[in-house]
Design a protein around this motif. Structure first.
Motif, short mmCIF file in Angstrom:
data_model
loop_
_atom_site.label_atom_id
_atom_site.label_comp_id
_atom_site.label_asym_id
_atom_site.label_seq_id
_atom_site.Cartn_x
_atom_site.Cartn_y
_atom_site.Cartn_z
N UNK A 63 87.04 105.86 14.18
CA UNK A 63 88.68 106.11 13.57
C UNK A 63 89.27 105.44 14.90
N UNK A 64 90.45 104.87 14.26
CA UNK A 64 91.42 104.12 15.33
C UNK A 64 92.73 105.00 15.01
N UNK A 65 93.37 105.16 16.23
CA UNK A 65 94.63 105.64 16.15
C UNK A 65 95.73 104.75 16.03
N UNK A 66 95.92 104.38 14.68
CA UNK A 66 96.88 103.48 14.33
C UNK A 66 98.17 104.35 13.46
N UNK A 67 99.03 103.75 13.28
CA UNK A 67 100.25 104.54 12.49
C UNK A 67 99.64 105.14 11.28
N UNK A 68 99.07 104.29 10.33
CA UNK A 68 98.60 104.95 9.05
C UNK A 68 97.52 106.19 9.01
N UNK A 69 96.50 106.09 10.06
CA UNK A 69 95.65 107.37 10.25
C UNK A 69 96.38 108.37 10.85
N UNK A 70 97.31 108.02 11.88
CA UNK A 70 97.99 108.93 12.51
C UNK A 70 98.71 109.95 11.55
N UNK A 71 99.70 109.21 10.65
CA UNK A 71 100.38 109.75 9.66
C UNK A 71 99.53 110.60 8.68
N UNK A 72 98.23 110.06 8.45
CA UNK A 72 97.51 110.68 7.41
C UNK A 72 96.85 111.91 7.84
N UNK A 73 96.35 112.19 9.03
CA UNK A 73 95.51 113.15 9.67
C UNK A 73 96.30 113.99 10.46
N UNK A 74 97.34 113.44 11.31
CA UNK A 74 98.07 114.14 12.14
C UNK A 74 99.55 114.64 11.50
N UNK A 75 100.18 113.70 10.96
CA UNK A 75 101.33 113.96 10.50
C UNK A 75 102.44 114.03 11.72
N UNK A 76 103.23 114.98 11.57
CA UNK A 76 104.13 115.04 12.88
C UNK A 76 103.60 115.82 13.97
N UNK A 77 102.60 116.30 14.11
CA UNK A 77 102.06 117.05 15.06
C UNK A 77 101.97 116.33 16.44
#
Length: 176
Positions: A63-77
């Motif tokens: 997993x990479x901490x990129x914008x798409x992955x962050x938005x998908x798995x973390x959302x606004x958290x």
């Protein structure tokens, strides 16, 4: 030594689990394509294991901490992508464990932990009987990687029945 039926069964079990447990919505599509080589497909690796007296399966989710992955798995958290993703990896590995327990009743499963992707070349030190890597694309935007690494203690071959890819729970309680 791992037989071709077992290799195919492990792959089908992984595909079914990934398509239902690595998505945040059952309507999202998880495309899986085999890749060659040991190239890392993410800066972090979430590692989970399933072990029995006959084999040890390592599931490495890249997993990479990129914008798409962050938005998908973390959302606004405010949490880190890898921390949020560990739960999805745990669900995926748990689904695999549920399928494998039908053939191997003595299974144990680890808790997930994160490693840096620079650790991947060290898989060779385990002298695995089977290693295969995949590129995953979720909902057309999120790019992950996965590596299945299987080490056997005895000759291993089994055939898993065709798997239904459902996202529903049968109501069982699992503690991880």
């Amino acid at each position: 030594m791992i037989g071709t039926h077992a290799q195919d069964s492990f792959e089908r079990i992984f595909f079914a689990a990934a398509r239902t447990r690595l998505v945040t919505d059952p309507q999202h599509v998880c495309e899986i394509v085999p890749v060659t080589g040991e190239a890392s497909q993410g800066e972090h690796v979430v590692l989970l294991t399933i072990s029995s007296t006959q084999f040890r399966l390592l599931l490495l989710l890249h997993v990479t901490d990129d914008e798409a992955t962050r938005a998908y798995y973390v959302g606004g958290a405010e949490s880190a992508v890898v921390d949020a993703f560990m739960e999805f990896g745990n669900l995926c590995c748990g689904a695999m464990n549920q399928q494998l327990v039908e053939h191997f009743p003595d299974l144990g499963m680890s808790t997930p932990y994160a490693l840096g992707s620079q650790c991947l070349p060290y898989l060779r030190e385990l002298k695995p009987d089977h290693v295969k890597s995949y590129a995953l694309t979720i909902d057309g935007a999120v790019r992950l990687g996965a590596t299945l690494c299987i080490c056997t203690h005895t000759p291993l071959d089994f055939v898993a029945e065709a798997l239904a890819e459902t996202h529903e729970s049968a109501g069982e309680l699992e503690l991880f």
